[in-house]
Design an enzyme around this catalytic site. Structure first.
Site, PDB file in Angstrom:
ATOM      1  N   ASP A   1      -2.514   2.402  -4.224  1.00 21.87           N
ATOM      2  CA  ASP A   1      -3.695   2.330  -3.373  1.00 21.87           C
ATOM      3  C   ASP A   1      -4.631   1.209  -3.814  1.00 21.87           C
ATOM      4  O   ASP A   1      -4.357   0.502  -4.794  1.00 21.87           O
ATOM      5  CB  ASP A   1      -4.427   3.674  -3.392  1.00 21.87           C
ATOM      6  CG  ASP A   1      -3.541   4.808  -2.885  1.00 21.87           C
ATOM      7  OD1 ASP A   1      -2.774   4.573  -1.930  1.00 21.87           O
ATOM      8  OD2 ASP A   1      -3.610   5.911  -3.452  1.00 21.87           O
TER       9      ASP A   1
ATOM     10  N   HIS B   1       0.817  -1.213   0.000  1.00 15.82           N
ATOM     11  CA  HIS B   1       0.000   0.000   0.000  1.00 15.82           C
ATOM     12  C   HIS B   1       0.855   1.269   0.000  1.00 15.82           C
ATOM     13  O   HIS B   1       0.348   2.373  -0.240  1.00 15.82           O
ATOM     14  CB  HIS B   1      -0.923  -0.003   1.222  1.00 15.82           C
ATOM     15  CG  HIS B   1      -2.257   0.644   0.970  1.00 15.82           C
ATOM     16  ND1 HIS B   1      -2.391   1.846   0.311  1.00 15.82           N
ATOM     17  CD2 HIS B   1      -3.518   0.243   1.278  1.00 15.82           C
ATOM     18  CE1 HIS B   1      -3.666   2.168   0.238  1.00 15.82           C
ATOM     19  NE2 HIS B   1      -4.381   1.209   0.803  1.00 15.82           N
TER      20      HIS B   1
END
Length: 435
Positions: free
Chosen positions: A412, A408
């Site tokens: 995203d 992450h």
């Protein structure tokens, strides 16, 4: 002439190796080309063969020992002959020095009395610094787990090194010494023997099997821990309808096998879909290094291969330039050589994305762990026939669970989901995988 058994260098990056197990004991005959000791370095394990006929004269590094490459592990020769290895010379010097020390101690004992000599000897043992004690890693771990002060143990290994056997003998002696003597004094001999056997049985039951974390297992443990500690991992899942893919695979398999002597597996088709999706989503084919994200044009596909003692990830380089058949051939080649322990160290480095398949074990979705420094890894589960509405009609369809773990820090959830959706779209339109 005696021959030294040397710790080989397995790849340019190797610094040290681990002796896994000796296949011969000291004094046993060996033949040239016969496997004599198993060693490992990182994720490579290999069998070192005897370079000559003879006898295993000496084992310099016991099982569990970790030493730099080039170290003498043992000596092969004829009975009565021994190569002048550094360890052998040092051992001979140590014996000579020990003999001289004993002679001096005997002279002092005669002059000052036996009790004073015993006091000096005891003080020498107690004051021996822990850091100066030579002890194998396995022996140290066993001693510490047993709460045993290993500085009081006399080592029988090279240069007085404390071995695993030395520690086990010391633990056994401590257990026997700690056994209460009252039962033996108050009961007949037969009862004392029975109690001793019961106590030994209880002691044996209370001792778990201890497996040293070394070689391949040690590398896997370190890298997986590092992966989870140094990245922000998130897993998303999705199902792909591969009904048409399975039908196309079944239809084309005879022709592909006849023309290329090859049968692409479902994993090969999925790998092809992943490679095509990576070409469209370069952010997934990347790595976060220091303070920058590196996006790669070349796709080097890693594939997790399970072995008896762990797993390895061989790499198919430039997978994006391959057809389905070419990719299938390369995947089968590296997987087969991985299971036969025939991969070179360079073939397990440089991947930019990895796939792992647990479908053969009946697993649905799972959480794959990233292979650092990659940004993503695709987990493949077991396809299952499921009733699905297609329009107003209920049909039997084959649904394949996919699990994508991504970093992450690099991208995203939305772009990661878009990548996984692209993989699914290729799988649900299988003819596109042939282009």
């Amino acid at each position: 002439m005696a021959e030294n058994i040397i710790m080989p260098k397995l790849g340019m990056a190797m610094v040290e190796g681990t002796v896994i197990a000796w296949k011969k004991r000291e004094g046993e005959a060996v033949k040239k080309g016969e496997g004599i000791v198993d060693i490992s370095s990182e994720k490579i394990e290999m069998e070192v063969e005897a370079a000559a006929d003879g006898v295993l004269l000496k084992i310099e590094v016991p099982a569990g020992g970790v030493v730099p490459y080039g170290t003498v592990l043992g000596v092969i020769g004829q009975p009565g002959e021994l190569a002048a290895t550094p360890a052998v010379v040092a051992e001979a010097n140590a014996k000579a020095e020990s003999a001289a020390t004993l002679a001096t101690a005997d002279g002092q004992s005669a002059a000052t009395g036996t009790s004073a000599g015993a006091s000096i000897a005891a003080t020498a043992v107690l004051e021996r610094p822990r850091d100066g004690v030579k002890i194998s890693p396995v022996a140290r771990k066993i001693a510490e787990e047993a709460g045993l002060d290993f500085t009081t143990i006399a080592g029988t290994g090279p240069q007085g090194r404390i071995t695993k056997e030395d520690v086990e003998r010391a633990i056994k002696a401590a257990q026997e010494t700690a056994a209460p003597p009252m039962a033996a004094q108050a009961a007949p001999v037969a009862i004392a023997v029975e109690t001793s056997e019961q106590a030994a049985g209880r002691a044996a039951e209370s001792q778990p099997e201890r497996i040293p974390v070394a070689g391949m297992r040690k590398v896997i443990a370190e890298r997986m821990y590092q992966s989870l500690q140094q990245s922000a991992q998130l897993t998303i899942t999705m199902q792909a309808d591969i009904t048409e893919l399975l039908q196309l695979k079944e239809k084309l398999s005879p022709e592909i096998e006849s023309r290329y002597q090859l049968k692409p597996s479902v994993t090969d088709w999925i790998a092809r879909a992943a490679v095509l999706a990576l070409a469209k989503h370069k952010q997934m084919n990347s790595a976060l290094l220091d303070d920058r994200i590196e996006l790669y044009d070349d796709i080097h596909l890693g594939v997790a291969v399970a072995l008896d003692k762990g797993l390895v990830v061989p790499v198919v380089r430039h997978a994006g330039q391959m057809t389905l058949v070419e990719l299938s051939r390369q995947l089968k080649s590296v997987s087969a050589r991985a299971k036969q322990n025939q991969l070179a160290p360079e073939e397990m480095k440089g991947s930019t994305f990895t796939i792992t398949n647990l479908g053969s074990y009946g697993v649905d979705t799972f959480t794959p762990v990233l292979n650092p420094p990659e940004t993503g890894i695709l987990g493949i589960g077991a396809a299952k026939d499921t009733p699905v509405f297609v329009g107003d009609e209920l049909q039997r369809r084959s649904l394949l669970p996919l699990s994508l773990t991504f970093d992450h820090r690099v991208l995203d959830g939305a772009p990661a989901a878009a990548f996984l959706a692209t993989v699914r779209s290729y799988l649900e339109a299988p003819h596109s995988l042939l282009i």
